[in-house]
Write an enzyme that holds these catalytic residues in place. Structure first.
Site, PDB file in Angstrom:
ATOM      1  N   CYS A   8       5.483  33.375  -0.836  1.00  0.00           N
ATOM      2  CA  CYS A   8       6.782  32.141  -1.462  1.00  0.00           C
ATOM      3  C   CYS A   8       7.126  32.863  -3.154  1.00  0.00           C
ATOM      4  CB  CYS A   8       5.957  30.777  -1.265  1.00  0.00           C
ATOM      5  SG  CYS A   8       6.396  29.791  -0.357  1.00  0.00           S
ATOM      6  N   GLY A  92      -3.268  41.209  13.713  1.00  0.00           N
ATOM      7  CA  GLY A  92      -3.213  41.925  12.452  1.00  0.00           C
ATOM      8  C   GLY A  92      -2.452  40.975  11.882  1.00  0.00           C
ATOM      9  N   HIS A  99       6.905  36.930   8.296  1.00  0.00           N
ATOM     10  CA  HIS A  99       7.802  38.018   8.226  1.00  0.00           C
ATOM     11  C   HIS A  99       7.664  39.080   9.232  1.00  0.00           C
ATOM     12  CE1 HIS A  99       3.417  38.234   8.056  1.00  0.00           C
ATOM     13  NE2 HIS A  99       3.317  39.959   7.744  1.00  0.00           N
TER      14      HIS A  99
HETATM   15  P1  AMP Z   1       0.458  41.106   8.639  1.00  0.00           P
HETATM   16  O1  AMP Z   1      -0.954  41.770   8.059  1.00  0.00           O
HETATM   17  O2  AMP Z   1       1.237  41.024   9.833  1.00  0.00           O
HETATM   18  O3  AMP Z   1       0.427  40.036   7.871  1.00  0.00           O
HETATM   19  O4  AMP Z   1       1.272  41.996   7.004  1.00  0.00           O
HETATM   20  C1  AMP Z   1       0.935  41.751   5.305  1.00  0.00           C
HETATM   21  C2  AMP Z   1       2.473  42.422   4.907  1.00  0.00           C
HETATM   22  O5  AMP Z   1       2.166  42.356   3.611  1.00  0.00           O
HETATM   23  C3  AMP Z   1       0.976  43.742   4.509  1.00  0.00           C
HETATM   24  O6  AMP Z   1       1.484  44.890   5.104  1.00  0.00           O
HETATM   25  C4  AMP Z   1       1.105  44.210   3.346  1.00  0.00           C
HETATM   26  O7  AMP Z   1       0.834  45.324   3.070  1.00  0.00           O
HETATM   27  C5  AMP Z   1       1.959  43.727   2.813  1.00  0.00           C
HETATM   28  N1  AMP Z   1       1.920  42.640   1.717  1.00  0.00           N
HETATM   29  C6  AMP Z   1       1.012  42.305   0.719  1.00  0.00           C
HETATM   30  N2  AMP Z   1       1.441  41.801   0.226  1.00  0.00           N
HETATM   31  C7  AMP Z   1       2.418  42.400  -0.354  1.00  0.00           C
HETATM   32  C8  AMP Z   1       3.189  42.218  -2.139  1.00  0.00           C
HETATM   33  N3  AMP Z   1       2.647  41.788  -3.174  1.00  0.00           N
HETATM   34  N4  AMP Z   1       3.943  43.452  -2.023  1.00  0.00           N
HETATM   35  C9  AMP Z   1       4.536  44.138  -1.193  1.00  0.00           C
HETATM   36  N5  AMP Z   1       4.145  44.080   0.698  1.00  0.00           N
HETATM   37  C10 AMP Z   1       2.820  43.247   0.281  1.00  0.00           C
END
Ligand code: AMP
Length: 113
Positions: A8, A92, A99
């Site tokens: 967000c 995961g 997303h």
């Molecule tokens: P998930 O583990 O499927 O919930 O994916 C979350 C993803 O968000 C992970 O691959 C993280 O590397 C990515 N992530 C978390 N914070 C950020 C951020 N500030 N900018 C870009 N990617 C992010």
């Protein structure tokens, strides 16, 4: 908008990312910790905790997200890619805002680990 949600904050522009696309419904940006040469996250602007929490009213948005993944990938020249959404910790999911990961630029293994 959920004030404790990192995605967000990205949607609001409070946290900076490398955005590759934005429109009224969604943003697409580069994952901070890429698992492939191209690793994008495609995120609805609406705060929905996961795919499992989508309601009937979100069906059009889900269609938009998938169609956008295809058009963004085409614009970036990704001929072959994998689309993943993790639902729940065991699968995961670490960020509780719906997303889609879009991964490309290398050969993918199947089944995933
Ligand atoms: P998930 O583990 O499927 O919930 O994916 C979350 C993803 O968000 C992970 O691959 C993280 O590397 C990515 N992530 C978390 N914070 C950020 C951020 N500030 N900018 C870009 N990617 C992010």
């Amino acid at each position: 908008m959920n004030e404790n949600c990192i995605f967000c904050k990205i949607v609001q522009g409070e946290v900076k990312t490398q955005k590759v696309h934005e429109d009224e419904d969604l943003v697409a940006f580069k994952d901070l910790n890429p698992q492939a040469p191209t690793h994008l996250l495609v995120v609805p602007k609406k705060h929905i905790p996961s795919l499992a929490k989508c309601g009937k009213e979100d069906e059009a948005l889900l269609g938009r997200l998938q169609a956008s993944i295809a058009s963004i990938s085409e614009k970036l020249g990704l001929g072959s890619y994998r689309v993943v959404t993790n639902v729940g910790r065991q699968a995961g999911q670490s960020v509780e805002h719906l997303h889609y990961h879009v991964l490309g630029g290398r050969r993918m293994t199947w089944p995933p680990g």
